[in-house]
Design a protein around this motif. Structure first.
Motif, PDB file in Angstrom:
ATOM      1  N   SER A  59     -25.765  32.259   9.872  1.00 13.89           N
ATOM      2  CA  SER A  59     -26.896  32.677  10.709  1.00 13.89           C
ATOM      3  C   SER A  59     -27.255  31.565  11.688  1.00 13.89           C
ATOM      4  O   SER A  59     -28.384  31.087  11.740  1.00 13.89           O
ATOM      5  N   SER A  60     -26.279  31.146  12.464  1.00 15.52           N
ATOM      6  CA  SER A  60     -26.453  29.968  13.301  1.00 15.52           C
ATOM      7  C   SER A  60     -25.801  30.166  14.666  1.00 15.52           C
ATOM      8  O   SER A  60     -24.701  30.715  14.765  1.00 15.52           O
ATOM      9  N   ASP A  61     -26.472  29.694  15.698  1.00 16.30           N
ATOM     10  CA  ASP A  61     -25.868  29.651  17.022  1.00 16.30           C
ATOM     11  C   ASP A  61     -25.139  28.331  17.255  1.00 16.30           C
ATOM     12  O   ASP A  61     -24.520  28.140  18.298  1.00 16.30           O
ATOM     13  N   ALA A  62     -25.244  27.403  16.282  1.00 16.28           N
ATOM     14  CA  ALA A  62     -24.634  26.089  16.437  1.00 16.28           C
ATOM     15  C   ALA A  62     -23.211  26.035  15.894  1.00 16.28           C
ATOM     16  O   ALA A  62     -22.392  25.240  16.364  1.00 16.28           O
ATOM     17  N   ALA A  63     -22.903  26.861  14.903  1.00 12.02           N
ATOM     18  CA  ALA A  63     -21.570  26.822  14.298  1.00 12.02           C
ATOM     19  C   ALA A  63     -20.513  27.268  15.295  1.00 12.02           C
ATOM     20  O   ALA A  63     -20.745  28.173  16.107  1.00 12.02           O
ATOM     21  N   ARG A  64     -19.352  26.658  15.215  1.00  9.62           N
ATOM     22  CA  ARG A  64     -18.239  27.061  16.080  1.00  9.62           C
ATOM     23  C   ARG A  64     -17.636  28.344  15.523  1.00  9.62           C
ATOM     24  O   ARG A  64     -17.198  28.386  14.379  1.00  9.62           O
ATOM     25  N   CYS A  65     -17.607  29.388  16.333  1.00  7.89           N
ATOM     26  CA  CYS A  65     -17.137  30.704  15.881  1.00  7.89           C
ATOM     27  C   CYS A  65     -15.952  31.179  16.720  1.00  7.89           C
ATOM     28  O   CYS A  65     -15.797  30.765  17.875  1.00  7.89           O
ATOM     29  N   HIS A  66     -15.166  32.068  16.136  1.00 11.84           N
ATOM     30  CA  HIS A  66     -13.981  32.593  16.793  1.00 11.84           C
ATOM     31  C   HIS A  66     -13.915  34.105  16.573  1.00 11.84           C
ATOM     32  O   HIS A  66     -14.448  34.624  15.585  1.00 11.84           O
ATOM     33  N   PRO A  67     -13.255  34.818  17.458  1.00 15.20           N
ATOM     34  CA  PRO A  67     -13.021  36.251  17.218  1.00 15.20           C
ATOM     35  C   PRO A  67     -12.014  36.449  16.085  1.00 15.20           C
ATOM     36  O   PRO A  67     -11.255  35.539  15.740  1.00 15.20           O
ATOM     37  N   LEU A  68     -12.037  37.644  15.503  1.00 12.17           N
ATOM     38  CA  LEU A  68     -11.027  38.073  14.545  1.00 12.17           C
ATOM     39  C   LEU A  68     -10.301  39.281  15.124  1.00 12.17           C
ATOM     40  O   LEU A  68     -10.820  39.945  16.034  1.00 12.17           O
ATOM     41  N   VAL A  69      -9.127  39.568  14.621  1.00 10.70           N
ATOM     42  CA  VAL A  69      -8.329  40.695  15.099  1.00 10.70           C
ATOM     43  C   VAL A  69      -8.014  41.617  13.929  1.00 10.70           C
ATOM     44  O   VAL A  69      -7.689  41.154  12.831  1.00 10.70           O
ATOM     45  N   VAL A  70      -8.146  42.925  14.164  1.00  8.34           N
ATOM     46  CA  VAL A  70      -7.755  43.934  13.181  1.00  8.34           C
ATOM     47  C   VAL A  70      -6.589  44.732  13.757  1.00  8.34           C
ATOM     48  O   VAL A  70      -6.643  45.179  14.905  1.00  8.34           O
ATOM     49  N   GLU A  71      -5.550  44.893  12.961  1.00  7.86           N
ATOM     50  CA  GLU A  71      -4.415  45.723  13.340  1.00  7.86           C
ATOM     51  C   GLU A  71      -4.321  46.913  12.395  1.00  7.86           C
ATOM     52  O   GLU A  71      -4.411  46.750  11.166  1.00  7.86           O
ATOM     53  N   VAL A  72      -4.156  48.105  12.951  1.00  2.48           N
ATOM     54  CA  VAL A  72      -3.873  49.304  12.167  1.00  2.48           C
ATOM     55  C   VAL A  72      -2.375  49.552  12.271  1.00  2.48           C
ATOM     56  O   VAL A  72      -1.806  49.537  13.370  1.00  2.48           O
ATOM     57  N   LEU A  73      -1.732  49.770  11.109  1.00  3.38           N
ATOM     58  CA  LEU A  73      -0.278  49.849  11.075  1.00  3.38           C
ATOM     59  C   LEU A  73       0.176  51.132  10.384  1.00  3.38           C
ATOM     60  O   LEU A  73      -0.336  51.495   9.325  1.00  3.38           O
ATOM     61  N   GLN A  74       1.140  51.794  10.996  1.00  7.30           N
ATOM     62  CA  GLN A  74       1.695  53.035  10.458  1.00  7.30           C
ATOM     63  C   GLN A  74       3.026  52.751   9.779  1.00  7.30           C
ATOM     64  O   GLN A  74       3.925  52.152  10.381  1.00  7.30           O
TER      65      GLN A  74
END
Length: 286
Positions: free
Chosen positions: A249-264
């Motif tokens: 719950s912080s604006d100070a922490a270094r954050c990154h996006p995550l990726v979701v892949e749907v696979l058939q």
């Protein structure tokens, strides 16, 4: 944190403490998936959708039963809070408490995520985990926990004496679910539930029993892979705590996006069929 005891220990205190524990839910009779049949399909998986979950935000996606999905770390160490729903019925949602009781505090290869009562059936099965080498560390920490509930604005308000923060995972999931379903935010919030903390490294302190977090060991290229047992709606928040090495719950922490892949897959696993809702008759002795 528990205070110092006020009661004097009885003479047989050591004997009482020495009683061996009993596993609450012996799982020898728990139906288990044929993991080899799932994993036999992994080399032929085809990506059908790729979703980016922005840092400090959340996103939703759907997965047909019989497909796989992966949550990937690509930009830097980052924790994700995962909600799962039956894609056709939001009332059937992931039940972290019962999943924890049946599998343990942290999930890994072959573990299944169960849905809430009255449905209580497997929703997803973990089929690959690039962090399975971590195990339990010297502090009792491990990854992918089902003990933390999710960071939320209510607890933040309580602990900060009135602070308002809107990018807690609970609020992130609420906004994403409302946008995906068209539900009013207040109604969507009631469907947000306790999570699987993907990539998060957590445990309980041995002296006070307090829930702790530490820097996630996840690195770009790591992923957690699932098989969808039923048609799923997934919702994932890229936690505002980043790798949760210091705070959430912080604006100070270094954050990154995550990726979701749907696979058939090329076909469904041999012998597999979507699990039916739980067979209890629902009469509760009446």
């Amino acid at each position: 944190m528990k205070p110092q005891p006020l009661s004097e220990a009885p003479q047989d205190a050591a004997l009482r403490k020495a009683i061996a524990p009993v596993i609450c839910y012996p799982t020898e009779t728990l139906p288990r998936p044929d993991l080899s049949a799932y994993r036999a399909l992994r080399d032929g998986l085809r990506v059908t959708e790729r979703i980016t979950v922005p840092a400090r935000e959340a996103a939703c996606w759907t997965v047909p039963a019989g497909h796989f999905f992966r949550i990937r770390c690509e930009a830097g160490p980052q924790v994700g809070d995962l909600n799962l729903f039956n894609a056709a019925n939001l009332e059937e949602r992931f039940y972290s408490g019962k999943t924890r009781a049946l599998n343990g505090t942290h999930l890994g290869l072959g573990d299944q995520m169960f849905s809430a009562f009255p449905y209580m059936r497997p929703m997803a099965t973990i089929t690959h985990d690039t962090l399975d080498w971590y195990g339990f560390d010297a502090f009792g920490g491990a990854v992918h926990d089902v003990i933390g509930t999710r960071c939320d604005p209510y607890t933040h308000n309580l602990l900060s004496h009135g602070g308002q923060y809107h990018h807690c995972c609970h609020s992130n999931l609420t906004r994403a679910l409302a946008a995906h379903t068209g539900l009013p935010p207040a109604e969507a919030a009631r469907h947000v539930h306790d999570v699987l903390n993907v990539f998060m490294c957590t445990g309980f302190t041995r002296d006070t029993g307090q829930y702790f977090m530490k820097a996630s060991p996840v690195r770009p290229g790591d992923y957690l892979e699932f098989f969808a047992e039923i048609d799923l709606l997934g919702c994932l928040s890229a936690c505002p705590g980043g790798d949760c090495s210091a705070e959430h719950s912080s604006d100070a922490a270094r954050c990154h996006p995550l990726v979701v892949e749907v696979l058939q897959p090329e076909r469904v696993p041999e012998g597999w069929a979507p699990p039916q809702p739980n067979g209890y008759d629902g009469t509760h002795g009446l």
